[in-house]
Design an enzyme around this catalytic site. Sequence first.
Site, mmCIF file in Angstrom:
data_model
loop_
_atom_site.group_PDB
_atom_site.id
_atom_site.type_symbol
_atom_site.label_atom_id
_atom_site.label_comp_id
_atom_site.label_asym_id
_atom_site.label_seq_id
_atom_site.Cartn_x
_atom_site.Cartn_y
_atom_site.Cartn_z
ATOM 1 N N ARG A 21 -10.736 -12.409 -2.590
ATOM 2 C CA ARG A 21 -9.280 -12.325 -2.759
ATOM 3 C C ARG A 21 -8.573 -13.485 -2.076
ATOM 4 O O ARG A 21 -8.841 -13.770 -0.916
ATOM 5 C CB ARG A 21 -8.754 -11.012 -2.175
ATOM 6 C CG ARG A 21 -9.203 -9.807 -2.972
ATOM 7 C CD ARG A 21 -8.941 -8.528 -2.211
ATOM 8 N NE ARG A 21 -9.780 -7.467 -2.719
ATOM 9 C CZ ARG A 21 -9.330 -6.462 -3.482
ATOM 10 N NH1 ARG A 21 -8.072 -6.381 -3.773
ATOM 11 N NH2 ARG A 21 -10.160 -5.549 -3.925
ATOM 12 N N SER A 136 -10.707 16.333 -7.313
ATOM 13 C CA SER A 136 -10.032 15.043 -7.239
ATOM 14 C C SER A 136 -10.125 14.308 -8.582
ATOM 15 O O SER A 136 -11.219 14.146 -9.134
ATOM 16 C CB SER A 136 -10.715 14.238 -6.123
ATOM 17 O OG SER A 136 -10.202 12.944 -6.031
ATOM 18 N N SER A 188 -1.531 3.650 -11.152
ATOM 19 C CA SER A 188 -1.074 2.299 -10.897
ATOM 20 C C SER A 188 -1.588 1.250 -11.882
ATOM 21 O O SER A 188 -0.851 0.357 -12.271
ATOM 22 C CB SER A 188 -1.504 1.927 -9.488
ATOM 23 O OG SER A 188 -1.288 0.583 -9.242
ATOM 24 N N HIS A 216 4.007 5.747 -7.194
ATOM 25 C CA HIS A 216 4.565 4.813 -8.181
ATOM 26 C C HIS A 216 5.725 5.419 -8.954
ATOM 27 O O HIS A 216 6.217 4.822 -9.906
ATOM 28 C CB HIS A 216 3.474 4.335 -9.143
ATOM 29 C CG HIS A 216 2.484 3.462 -8.463
ATOM 30 N ND1 HIS A 216 2.739 2.145 -8.162
ATOM 31 C CD2 HIS A 216 1.261 3.734 -7.951
ATOM 32 C CE1 HIS A 216 1.708 1.635 -7.521
ATOM 33 N NE2 HIS A 216 0.799 2.573 -7.378
ATOM 34 N N THR A 244 5.760 7.057 -1.112
ATOM 35 C CA THR A 244 5.845 5.894 -0.222
ATOM 36 C C THR A 244 7.299 5.440 -0.140
ATOM 37 O O THR A 244 8.084 5.679 -1.051
ATOM 38 C CB THR A 244 4.982 4.724 -0.746
ATOM 39 O OG1 THR A 244 5.034 3.658 0.206
ATOM 40 C CG2 THR A 244 5.481 4.189 -2.076
ATOM 41 N N LYS A 247 7.475 1.032 -1.964
ATOM 42 C CA LYS A 247 7.492 0.480 -3.331
ATOM 43 C C LYS A 247 8.938 0.526 -3.851
ATOM 44 O O LYS A 247 9.744 -0.274 -3.396
ATOM 45 C CB LYS A 247 6.444 1.184 -4.170
ATOM 46 C CG LYS A 247 5.042 0.761 -3.674
ATOM 47 C CD LYS A 247 3.834 1.411 -4.283
ATOM 48 C CE LYS A 247 2.576 0.843 -3.620
ATOM 49 N NZ LYS A 247 1.351 1.577 -3.911
ATOM 50 N N THR A 276 -0.326 7.618 16.718
ATOM 51 C CA THR A 276 0.118 6.283 16.324
ATOM 52 C C THR A 276 1.627 6.166 16.550
ATOM 53 O O THR A 276 2.352 7.154 16.439
ATOM 54 C CB THR A 276 -0.276 5.989 14.853
ATOM 55 O OG1 THR A 276 -0.021 4.621 14.567
ATOM 56 C CG2 THR A 276 0.477 6.861 13.861
ATOM 57 N N THR A 277 2.064 4.970 16.884
ATOM 58 C CA THR A 277 3.482 4.726 17.161
ATOM 59 C C THR A 277 4.328 4.987 15.919
ATOM 60 O O THR A 277 3.941 4.623 14.801
ATOM 61 C CB THR A 277 3.667 3.272 17.637
ATOM 62 O OG1 THR A 277 2.895 3.102 18.826
ATOM 63 C CG2 THR A 277 5.124 2.951 17.929
ATOM 64 N N THR A 362 -11.066 -3.338 -8.514
ATOM 65 C CA THR A 362 -9.817 -2.587 -8.666
ATOM 66 C C THR A 362 -9.767 -1.915 -10.043
ATOM 67 O O THR A 362 -9.271 -0.796 -10.182
ATOM 68 C CB THR A 362 -8.600 -3.521 -8.459
ATOM 69 O OG1 THR A 362 -8.763 -4.193 -7.211
ATOM 70 C CG2 THR A 362 -7.292 -2.751 -8.427
HETATM 71 C C1 LIG Z 1 0.165 1.844 -2.859
HETATM 72 C C2 LIG Z 1 -0.417 3.210 -3.027
HETATM 73 C C3 LIG Z 1 -0.563 4.071 -1.927
HETATM 74 C C4 LIG Z 1 -0.332 3.604 -0.532
HETATM 75 O O1 LIG Z 1 1.021 3.481 -0.245
HETATM 76 P P1 LIG Z 1 1.462 2.409 0.878
HETATM 77 O O2 LIG Z 1 2.804 2.867 1.282
HETATM 78 O O3 LIG Z 1 1.445 1.080 0.192
HETATM 79 O O4 LIG Z 1 0.459 2.478 1.970
HETATM 80 C C5 LIG Z 1 -0.954 5.372 -2.153
HETATM 81 N N1 LIG Z 1 -1.236 5.816 -3.394
HETATM 82 C C6 LIG Z 1 -1.141 5.000 -4.476
HETATM 83 C C7 LIG Z 1 -1.453 5.548 -5.815
HETATM 84 C C8 LIG Z 1 -0.751 3.676 -4.314
HETATM 85 O O5 LIG Z 1 -0.709 2.860 -5.374
#
Ligand SMILES: *Cc1c(COP(=O)(O)O)cnc(C)c1O
Length: 407
Positions: A21, A136, A188, A216, A244, A247, A276-277, A362
Amino acid sequence: MDYQAYFTDALDTLRDQGNYRVFADLERRLGDFPKAEWRGAEGTRDVTIWCSNDYLGMGQHPDVLAAMHGALDRCGAGAGGTRNISGTTHDHVALEAELADLHGKEAALLFTSGYVSNWASLGTLAAKIPGCVVLSDALNHASMIEGIRHSKAERIIWKHNDLEDLEAYLKALPLERPKLIAFESVYSMDGDIAPIGAICDLAEKYNALTYLDEVHAVGMYGPRGAGVAERDGVMDRVDILQGTLGKAFGVVGGYIAASSEICDFVRSFASGFIFTTALPPAVAAGAVASIKHLKQSRTEREGQKDRVAQLRARLDAIGIPHIPNPSHIIPVMVGDPVKCKWISDRLLAEHGIYIQPINYPTVPKGTERLRITPSPVHTAEDMDRLVGALETLWAECKLARLPMAAQ
Ligand SMILES: *Cc1c(COP(=O)(O)O)cnc(C)c1O
């Protein structure tokens, strides 16, 4: 052991296989995104980004920036501790309330990223629920897979988006045995969407919990941008929604939204939450502003849908193959790792267009692609340049076009 030689060999192998990469050194230009500066071997040049997950341009939204500046000036840089030890600031509390409201759940729990939220939540739930078996989806994200693995719970992988396959596995398990169905809404790489309601039907019939990754989709689908489950009217039927803030919301961080008991359980037992912080308060404040904005504004979502439809139509007109999915992700299929990388390199160097090639592991070998994510901040001129460049490179690369455009 010659450690250096080991590392060098491993990296050389990766290069030989075409899986090494290379990161593009970019500097996004505030107010001008998707434009950025790219620092390459031959100096700095302007590029247009076409593969960002900042799907709606919220990373430069004035409300988000004002909230972040405000919090930075109010409370300083870092949270100063874990959530348990002095790191829970009012901005974190406000963000969790905002997320719970967004998803119509009793509670939400914040993590430092979407990856960590999946890893920690699935890892904890599957490990702690006695005798839990995790079902899963075969195309689940690495963060879910790692969490499930880490739990050491029994794991069944069902065929991607295949209700019959899922039901066959569910039926074979004792009704009383605890089950957790883990899946995503928008996948994704192919941009296809899960039948969430039908999966919830099966979960009810066979006594299973549901865990849905809407990474997403949050900010993007549904009247308030809560995701595909909201759009489909089934948000209340999913037990655990995960998302998240990095994104479409344009900041960083991850979360789950669920019942008070589930959130409290994960809060109390998940190592990846506890030790974790906490995120900086400014990040939490920016996320609140972004969510609030996208809850009441449809302009960004509509602008994006419009650009996606436009690009699909333009690609169809010149016969460039792309997966016809129902989402905002446009996978342009190249089907060859070397050509995929070559096209991506030429786009960047000759056309000032940045689209990272997506190769194995990927995606499966033979399905190498350019994953294009149009946003409301791409202009008509940006689109003309992209389509023109793809047409040129497609011809140079002697890649197949669809019959429609063949002469
Ligand atoms: C990007 C992604 C994550 C992780 O989210 P981040 O906030 O980037 O760590 C989890 N699940 C899927 C399907 C993703 O594409």
